[in-house]
Design an enzyme around this catalytic site. Structure first.
Site, short mmCIF file in Angstrom:
data_model
loop_
_atom_site.label_atom_id
_atom_site.label_comp_id
_atom_site.label_asym_id
_atom_site.label_seq_id
_atom_site.Cartn_x
_atom_site.Cartn_y
_atom_site.Cartn_z
N THR A 235 0.81 -1.22 0.00
CA THR A 235 0.00 0.00 0.00
C THR A 235 0.84 1.27 0.00
OG1 THR A 235 -0.15 -0.10 2.41
CG2 THR A 235 -1.95 -1.11 1.17
N CYS A 236 2.16 1.14 0.03
CA CYS A 236 3.07 2.29 0.07
C CYS A 236 3.27 2.84 -1.35
CB CYS A 236 4.40 1.85 0.68
SG CYS A 236 5.69 3.10 0.58
N ASP A 237 2.95 4.13 -1.55
CA ASP A 237 3.08 4.75 -2.87
C ASP A 237 4.52 4.71 -3.37
OD1 ASP A 237 0.37 5.29 -3.03
OD2 ASP A 237 0.58 7.34 -2.28
#
Length: 103
Positions: free
Chosen positions: A9-11
């Site tokens: 979920t980390c951009d």
């Protein structure tokens, strides 16, 4: 071979995955081994702990004084991301310096 350790979920992790065209090893789903954490910490030291993260801000003052490797074991999301391993060399983050070295 290139491996990216991070969180799906980390951009920033997503950008690295897209640019390098490799799979992400999600450290939430597949926690790092003690050996991996020790190796990463030996290379990056205190920089491996993301003290700007939401997880860090949620820790008590007492918890923040614990050993970094213990914190990272209990709270994998405290790790600065991504950690990229390419041909045995480790890189931290996805800044311009890391991009220049890998692209």
């Amino acid at each position: 071979m290139t491996v990216i350790y991070g969180i799906k979920t980390c951009d920033t992790c997503r950008k690295a995955v897209k640019s390098l065209g490799v799979e992400l090893t999600d450290i939430r789903a597949e926690p790092l081994s003690n050996e991996q954490l020790e190796r990463f910490y030996a290379v990056f030291g205190e920089a491996l702990v993301n003290t700007r993260s939401t997880t860090w801000r949620g820790l008590s003052e007492e918890e923040r004084t614990r050993a970094p490797l213990d914190l990272l074991t209990d709270h994998p999301t405290l790790m600065k991301r991504p950690v990229i391993e390419k041909d045995g060399q480790l890189y931290l983050g996805w800044g311009k310096d890391v991009q220049a070295a890998l692209l």
